[in-house]
Design a protein around this motif. Structure first.
Motif, mmCIF file in Angstrom:
data_model
loop_
_atom_site.group_PDB
_atom_site.id
_atom_site.type_symbol
_atom_site.label_atom_id
_atom_site.label_comp_id
_atom_site.label_asym_id
_atom_site.label_seq_id
_atom_site.Cartn_x
_atom_site.Cartn_y
_atom_site.Cartn_z
ATOM 1 N N LEU A 1 1.125 -1.141 -0.506
ATOM 2 C CA LEU A 1 -0.298 0.361 0.236
ATOM 3 C C LEU A 1 0.531 0.962 -0.419
ATOM 4 N N VAL A 2 2.301 1.151 0.708
ATOM 5 C CA VAL A 2 3.002 2.456 0.870
ATOM 6 C C VAL A 2 3.526 2.517 -0.235
ATOM 7 N N ASP A 3 4.026 0.893 -0.769
ATOM 8 C CA ASP A 3 6.037 0.941 -1.297
ATOM 9 C C ASP A 3 5.451 0.488 -2.607
ATOM 10 N N GLY A 4 4.266 0.421 -3.160
ATOM 11 C CA GLY A 4 4.209 0.119 -4.589
ATOM 12 C C GLY A 4 4.261 0.609 -5.783
ATOM 13 N N ASP A 5 4.369 1.696 -5.229
ATOM 14 C CA ASP A 5 4.949 3.057 -6.523
ATOM 15 C C ASP A 5 6.720 2.066 -6.367
ATOM 16 N N ASP A 6 7.485 2.106 -6.089
ATOM 17 C CA ASP A 6 8.693 1.681 -5.732
ATOM 18 C C ASP A 6 8.995 1.257 -6.597
ATOM 19 N N THR A 7 10.507 1.326 -7.474
ATOM 20 C CA THR A 7 11.145 0.233 -8.424
ATOM 21 C C THR A 7 11.745 -1.127 -7.385
ATOM 22 N N PHE A 8 11.244 -2.330 -8.547
ATOM 23 C CA PHE A 8 11.664 -3.054 -8.012
ATOM 24 C C PHE A 8 13.240 -3.666 -8.073
ATOM 25 N N ASN A 9 14.161 -3.267 -6.867
ATOM 26 C CA ASN A 9 15.141 -3.430 -7.057
ATOM 27 C C ASN A 9 15.876 -4.763 -6.342
ATOM 28 N N ILE A 10 16.017 -5.573 -7.766
ATOM 29 C CA ILE A 10 16.213 -7.401 -7.583
ATOM 30 C C ILE A 10 16.729 -7.319 -6.566
ATOM 31 N N LYS A 11 18.389 -6.936 -6.127
ATOM 32 C CA LYS A 11 19.504 -7.047 -5.434
ATOM 33 C C LYS A 11 19.030 -7.031 -3.844
ATOM 34 N N THR A 12 17.992 -5.772 -3.210
ATOM 35 C CA THR A 12 17.671 -5.561 -2.289
ATOM 36 C C THR A 12 16.682 -6.222 -1.644
ATOM 37 N N MET A 13 15.824 -6.709 -2.615
ATOM 38 C CA MET A 13 14.441 -7.303 -2.137
ATOM 39 C C MET A 13 14.168 -8.929 -2.462
ATOM 40 N N MET A 14 15.151 -9.240 -3.453
ATOM 41 C CA MET A 14 15.262 -10.698 -3.514
ATOM 42 C C MET A 14 17.137 -10.999 -2.791
#
Length: 143
Positions: A16-29
């Motif tokens: 809901l809050v971070d939905g517009d963030d760019t998906f970052n493979i390094k930090t998010m996965m």
């Protein structure tokens, strides 16, 4: 706003809050995968743990508790008998598991929690009338 999980510290985004963030493979996965990989036990670690546990526990089957040689402990007003076994130490917890077929013969036995080097002490209200068959489960305590 992103948070970290309490146990492994994995990054967790709030849609809901971070939905517009760019998906970052390094930090998010990848960073999360590295944290998981760091914490998880390997097969070798698990097998070593099982091997160590197996050394702590021994089961002696069909151990005979003899009806002979019970002595009166006058201070406790109970009869006592020492069951000898080289694997018992002062730090060993000994579970005495009476065979179902012998339970009626064991009605006068009391709990036993006294282990010494080379034996465990049993108590009874009166000496056994017949031998009893049991299993001894020896658990070496690690402090």
């Amino acid at each position: 706003m992103a948070i970290n999980t309490p146990r492994l510290g994995l990054l967790k985004k709030d849609p809901l809050v971070d939905g517009d963030d760019t998906f970052n493979i390094k930090t998010m996965m990848n960073d999360n995968w590295d944290k998981i990989d760091e914490k998880v036990a390997t097969k070798e670690d698990f097998l070593l743990h099982l091997e160590e546990e197996a050394k702590r526990i021994k089961v002696k089957t069909n151990y005979i508790i003899s009806a002979d040689n019970w002595t009166l402990d006058s201070a406790l007003q109970l009869y006592k008998k020492d069951l000898s076994d080289a694997d018992i130490t002062a730090g060993t917890v000994v579970d005495v598991n009476i065979k179902v077929s012998d339970l009626e013969k064991a009605t006068d036995l009391k709990s036993s929690n006294e282990s010494f080097d080379g034996y465990v002490r049993l108590y009874a209200e009166k000496p056994l009338a017949e031998d009893i068959t049991c299993d001894l489960k020896l658990i070496r305590q690690v402090f």
